[in-house]
Scaffold this motif. Structure first.
Motif, PDB file in Angstrom:
ATOM      1  N   PRO A 196      23.250 -41.258   3.073  1.00 50.33           N
ATOM      2  CA  PRO A 196      24.031 -40.442   2.662  1.00 50.33           C
ATOM      3  C   PRO A 196      23.427 -40.123   0.825  1.00 50.33           C
ATOM      4  O   PRO A 196      23.228 -41.108   0.456  1.00 50.33           O
ATOM      5  CB  PRO A 196      25.509 -40.446   2.561  1.00 50.33           C
ATOM      6  CG  PRO A 196      25.332 -41.709   3.770  1.00 50.33           C
ATOM      7  CD  PRO A 196      23.942 -42.220   3.491  1.00 50.33           C
ATOM      8  N   ASP A 197      23.727 -38.864   0.366  1.00 48.35           N
ATOM      9  CA  ASP A 197      23.500 -38.970  -1.033  1.00 48.35           C
ATOM     10  C   ASP A 197      24.638 -39.452  -2.046  1.00 48.35           C
ATOM     11  O   ASP A 197      24.401 -39.621  -2.926  1.00 48.35           O
ATOM     12  CB  ASP A 197      23.266 -37.252  -1.327  1.00 48.35           C
ATOM     13  CG  ASP A 197      22.290 -36.686  -0.683  1.00 48.35           C
ATOM     14  OD1 ASP A 197      21.337 -37.282  -0.365  1.00 48.35           O
ATOM     15  OD2 ASP A 197      22.275 -35.337  -0.872  1.00 48.35           O
ATOM     16  N   CYS A 198      25.866 -39.828  -1.213  1.00 48.76           N
ATOM     17  CA  CYS A 198      26.956 -40.217  -2.038  1.00 48.76           C
ATOM     18  C   CYS A 198      27.427 -41.351  -1.568  1.00 48.76           C
ATOM     19  O   CYS A 198      27.095 -41.905  -0.387  1.00 48.76           O
ATOM     20  CB  CYS A 198      28.184 -39.069  -1.670  1.00 48.76           C
ATOM     21  SG  CYS A 198      28.186 -38.607  -0.176  1.00 48.76           S
ATOM     22  N   SER A 199      27.992 -42.117  -2.209  1.00 51.34           N
ATOM     23  CA  SER A 199      28.561 -43.654  -1.745  1.00 51.34           C
ATOM     24  C   SER A 199      29.701 -43.496  -1.053  1.00 51.34           C
ATOM     25  O   SER A 199      30.484 -42.781  -1.256  1.00 51.34           O
ATOM     26  CB  SER A 199      28.647 -44.615  -3.047  1.00 51.34           C
ATOM     27  OG  SER A 199      29.979 -44.238  -3.814  1.00 51.34           O
ATOM     28  N   THR A 200      30.035 -44.780  -0.365  1.00 50.06           N
ATOM     29  CA  THR A 200      31.442 -44.652   0.093  1.00 50.06           C
ATOM     30  C   THR A 200      32.624 -44.505  -0.797  1.00 50.06           C
ATOM     31  O   THR A 200      33.663 -43.711  -0.504  1.00 50.06           O
ATOM     32  CB  THR A 200      31.769 -46.264   0.845  1.00 50.06           C
ATOM     33  OG1 THR A 200      30.575 -46.229   1.861  1.00 50.06           O
ATOM     34  CG2 THR A 200      32.837 -46.516   1.533  1.00 50.06           C
ATOM     35  N   GLY A 201      32.413 -44.917  -1.896  1.00 51.53           N
ATOM     36  CA  GLY A 201      33.524 -44.822  -2.905  1.00 51.53           C
ATOM     37  C   GLY A 201      33.575 -43.367  -3.223  1.00 51.53           C
ATOM     38  O   GLY A 201      34.779 -42.987  -3.527  1.00 51.53           O
ATOM     39  N   GLN A 202      32.559 -42.562  -3.520  1.00 47.57           N
ATOM     40  CA  GLN A 202      32.578 -41.283  -3.825  1.00 47.57           C
ATOM     41  C   GLN A 202      33.202 -40.670  -2.638  1.00 47.57           C
ATOM     42  O   GLN A 202      33.909 -39.445  -2.865  1.00 47.57           O
ATOM     43  CB  GLN A 202      31.175 -40.667  -4.162  1.00 47.57           C
ATOM     44  CG  GLN A 202      30.860 -41.332  -5.731  1.00 47.57           C
ATOM     45  CD  GLN A 202      29.160 -40.968  -5.763  1.00 47.57           C
ATOM     46  OE1 GLN A 202      28.475 -41.114  -4.664  1.00 47.57           O
ATOM     47  NE2 GLN A 202      28.731 -41.099  -7.139  1.00 47.57           N
ATOM     48  N   CYS A 203      32.681 -40.824  -1.417  1.00 52.96           N
ATOM     49  CA  CYS A 203      33.511 -40.045  -0.272  1.00 52.96           C
ATOM     50  C   CYS A 203      34.895 -40.338  -0.419  1.00 52.96           C
ATOM     51  O   CYS A 203      35.887 -39.419  -0.095  1.00 52.96           O
ATOM     52  CB  CYS A 203      33.049 -40.644   1.048  1.00 52.96           C
ATOM     53  SG  CYS A 203      31.400 -40.046   1.487  1.00 52.96           S
ATOM     54  N   GLY A 204      35.331 -41.598  -0.341  1.00 49.95           N
ATOM     55  CA  GLY A 204      36.720 -41.892  -0.526  1.00 49.95           C
ATOM     56  C   GLY A 204      37.457 -41.199  -1.294  1.00 49.95           C
ATOM     57  O   GLY A 204      38.696 -40.679  -1.254  1.00 49.95           O
ATOM     58  N   ALA A 257      32.020 -44.237   6.379  1.00 47.64           N
ATOM     59  CA  ALA A 257      32.583 -43.029   5.471  1.00 47.64           C
ATOM     60  C   ALA A 257      32.087 -41.606   5.481  1.00 47.64           C
ATOM     61  O   ALA A 257      32.598 -40.849   5.209  1.00 47.64           O
ATOM     62  CB  ALA A 257      32.382 -43.625   3.862  1.00 47.64           C
ATOM     63  N   GLY A 258      30.754 -41.639   6.180  1.00 45.67           N
ATOM     64  CA  GLY A 258      30.017 -40.155   6.218  1.00 45.67           C
ATOM     65  C   GLY A 258      29.724 -39.811   4.838  1.00 45.67           C
ATOM     66  O   GLY A 258      29.247 -40.507   3.746  1.00 45.67           O
ATOM     67  N   ALA A 259      29.766 -38.569   4.567  1.00 52.25           N
ATOM     68  CA  ALA A 259      29.093 -37.870   3.320  1.00 52.25           C
ATOM     69  C   ALA A 259      29.709 -36.614   3.062  1.00 52.25           C
ATOM     70  O   ALA A 259      30.114 -35.987   3.823  1.00 52.25           O
ATOM     71  CB  ALA A 259      27.529 -37.690   3.492  1.00 52.25           C
ATOM     72  N   VAL A 260      30.095 -36.638   1.652  1.00 51.22           N
ATOM     73  CA  VAL A 260      30.810 -35.250   1.241  1.00 51.22           C
ATOM     74  C   VAL A 260      29.692 -34.342   0.479  1.00 51.22           C
ATOM     75  O   VAL A 260      29.951 -33.414   0.139  1.00 51.22           O
ATOM     76  CB  VAL A 260      31.823 -35.631   0.248  1.00 51.22           C
ATOM     77  CG1 VAL A 260      33.000 -36.037   1.020  1.00 51.22           C
ATOM     78  CG2 VAL A 260      31.412 -36.288  -0.857  1.00 51.22           C
ATOM     79  N   SER A 261      28.557 -34.872   0.580  1.00 46.52           N
ATOM     80  CA  SER A 261      27.234 -33.745  -0.024  1.00 46.52           C
ATOM     81  C   SER A 261      25.953 -34.304   0.660  1.00 46.52           C
ATOM     82  O   SER A 261      26.014 -35.324   1.269  1.00 46.52           O
ATOM     83  CB  SER A 261      27.058 -34.053  -1.516  1.00 46.52           C
ATOM     84  OG  SER A 261      27.007 -35.251  -1.755  1.00 46.52           O
ATOM     85  N   GLY A 262      24.954 -33.234   0.513  1.00 39.44           N
ATOM     86  CA  GLY A 262      23.925 -33.658   1.158  1.00 39.44           C
ATOM     87  C   GLY A 262      23.859 -33.595   2.784  1.00 39.44           C
ATOM     88  O   GLY A 262      24.753 -32.820   3.209  1.00 39.44           O
ATOM     89  N   ASN A 263      22.696 -33.827   3.298  1.00 38.12           N
ATOM     90  CA  ASN A 263      22.733 -33.529   4.752  1.00 38.12           C
ATOM     91  C   ASN A 263      22.456 -34.743   5.749  1.00 38.12           C
ATOM     92  O   ASN A 263      21.987 -34.727   6.684  1.00 38.12           O
ATOM     93  CB  ASN A 263      21.609 -32.387   5.224  1.00 38.12           C
ATOM     94  CG  ASN A 263      20.228 -32.953   4.538  1.00 38.12           C
ATOM     95  OD1 ASN A 263      19.937 -34.075   4.222  1.00 38.12           O
ATOM     96  ND2 ASN A 263      19.432 -31.747   4.408  1.00 38.12           N
ATOM     97  N   ARG A 264      22.744 -35.976   4.981  1.00 43.22           N
ATOM     98  CA  ARG A 264      22.886 -37.207   5.790  1.00 43.22           C
ATOM     99  C   ARG A 264      24.060 -37.783   5.697  1.00 43.22           C
ATOM    100  O   ARG A 264      24.591 -37.955   4.885  1.00 43.22           O
ATOM    101  CB  ARG A 264      21.400 -38.069   5.176  1.00 43.22           C
ATOM    102  CG  ARG A 264      20.206 -37.474   5.158  1.00 43.22           C
ATOM    103  CD  ARG A 264      19.266 -38.387   4.835  1.00 43.22           C
ATOM    104  NE  ARG A 264      19.618 -38.592   3.169  1.00 43.22           N
ATOM    105  CZ  ARG A 264      18.833 -37.914   2.397  1.00 43.22           C
ATOM    106  NH1 ARG A 264      18.004 -36.992   2.754  1.00 43.22           N
ATOM    107  NH2 ARG A 264      19.054 -38.001   1.158  1.00 43.22           N
ATOM    108  N   ALA A 265      24.438 -38.517   6.849  1.00 47.26           N
ATOM    109  CA  ALA A 265      25.771 -39.092   6.854  1.00 47.26           C
ATOM    110  C   ALA A 265      25.657 -40.590   7.491  1.00 47.26           C
ATOM    111  O   ALA A 265      26.684 -41.215   7.767  1.00 47.26           O
ATOM    112  CB  ALA A 265      26.720 -38.305   7.994  1.00 47.26           C
ATOM    113  N   GLY A 266      24.398 -41.129   6.999  1.00 47.27           N
ATOM    114  CA  GLY A 266      24.164 -42.603   7.829  1.00 47.27           C
ATOM    115  C   GLY A 266      24.507 -42.776   9.169  1.00 47.27           C
ATOM    116  O   GLY A 266      24.099 -42.009  10.118  1.00 47.27           O
TER     117      GLY A 266
END
Ligand SMILES: Nc1ncnc2c1ncn2[C@@H]1O[C@H](COP(=O)(O)OP(=O)(O)OP(=O)(O)O)[C@@H](O)[C@H]1O
Ligand SMILES: C[C@@](O)(CCO)CC(=O)[O-]
Length: 338
Positions: free
Chosen positions: A209-217, A292-301
């Motif tokens: 993902p473009d964002c970290s677990t912390g940013q998603c949370g 956590a998935g992702a809140v931005s970008g197009n990949r979610a792990g």
């Protein structure tokens, strides 16, 4: 000597578990490993080698106390809304230095040692890489010092590290990485699950993902912190558990799909991944993001796929990239004879 800890996949309840609801997760047979050996020329320092990041760092044990205070202050600033989560652990090595700061009783034994951390776990894939690496580190250090941490203590210390890494940690990842197997987790309470996963479960990596677990949370908390949606997650997790225990494929399919819909509603599944999941559903499989998935970008792990009665080739042109899900049952392990 070396110690290892498994990665993890969440079957149900990610994010909701941060709000006190139950989650189901299992440990996976991909490991983080820490090798510890005496090395010449380090004096009373420790050398931390991070293979995955191609870095090595010399750590002064007598600086760990002030570092611990500084990092905890930054975390408090995050909790007070004065710092973004990514500013707490500003560099990867700090996570491991913070972990070392929590076991002062082991410092004299590890002074002059090299700690090499290597990992089969992809970074940022939702597979609990940070929990697994810290678990392996603390297992190695405490074992080497002859002060082995009992599993509940180990899990509690790793959870402290995860709080600083991710902002707010439910403690789920540390519990799974420390204990192994499949479990139900709620507010620190762990219940091993006797269910075994039948054939037909696969892992697919949709990319970092473009964002970290912390940013998603943080984003999820801003939008859904006070939402009633967490009770809906809890209900699906109960259904999921019953379906697993009853080995009921139809009910497992329903639980996976409902869980995925809830994760989509809280905004952690990018459109492109939603599309992939729908295509799989049209062919009779079920899938959900895991972690956590992702809140931005197009990949979610990590994506978990349940397809008990389909051949892989008939399901997806991408099925070559799927891996059968393999559960670890050992949890964190210390071995002194290597
Ligand atoms: N193998 C590793 N080597 C060095 N640092 C690591 C390693 N794995 C994790 N880290 C540190 O932990 C941070 C978080 O790890 P990562 O992005 O993989 O999240 P994660 O723990 O897998 O997420 P989740 O909890 O959602 O499963 C990384 O940015 C890095 O600082
Ligand atoms: C998103 C989350 O639920 C799972 C991360 O692996 C966070 C947590 O449980 O601490």
């Amino acid at each position: 000597m070396h110690a290892r800890a498994p990665s993890k996949a969440i079957l149900s309840g990610e994010h909701a578990v941060v709000y006190g609801r139950p989650a189901l997760a299992l440990a996976l047979c991909r490991y983080a490993t820490v090798e510890l050996e005496a090395a010449a020329g380090l004096g009373t320092d420790v050398e931390l080698v991070l293979d995955s990041l191609n870095t090595r760092e010399r750590v002064r044990l007598d600086q760990l106390d002030p570092l611990q205070r500084q990092l905890q202050q930054r975390h408090q600033d995050f909790l007070d809304g004065d710092l973004p989560i990514e500013a707490v652990m500003a560099q990867p090595a700090l996570l491991f230095q913070y972990a070392l700061s929590l076991v002062p009783e082991c410092w004299s034994a590890i002074a002059g040692c090299r700690l090499r951390l290597s990992s089969q776990i992809p970074l940022g894939a939702g597979m609990g890489s940070s929990a697994a690496t810290v678990t392996a580190l603390l297992k190695a250090v405490s074992g080497y010092a002859g002060k082995p941490l009992a599993t509940p203590q180990l899990v509690a210390l790793v959870t402290r590290c995860e709080q600083l890494q991710h902002g707010r940690s439910s403690g789920l990842d540390p519990a799974v990485c420390g204990r192994g197997g499949m479990l139900r987790f709620q507010q620190g309470d762990v219940q091993p699950l006797p269910a075994s996963l039948q054939q037909g479960w696969y892992l697919f990596d949709s990319g970092k993902p473009d964002c970290s677990t912390g940013q998603c949370g943080s984003q999820v908390r801003r939008q859904f912190g006070r939402s009633g949606i967490w009770d809906e997650f809890a209900e699906v997790t109960e259904q999921f558990q019953q379906a697993l225990l009853g080995a009921s494929p139809e009910r497992i399919h329903a639980s996976v799909r409902q869980n995925q819909r809830l994760l989509e509603r809280i905004g952690v599944v990018p459109q492109s991944v939603q599309q992939q999941v729908r295509e799989l559903e049209q062919q009779g499989a079920s899938a959900k993001i895991s972690g956590a998935g992702a809140v931005s970008g197009n990949r979610a792990g990590l994506v978990l796929i349940y397809a008990p009665d389909r051949t892989l080739e008939s399901l997806s042109s991408q099925s070559a990239a799927w891996q059968p899900l393999q559960m670890d049952t050992m949890g964190a392990v210390y071995e002194s004879d290597r």
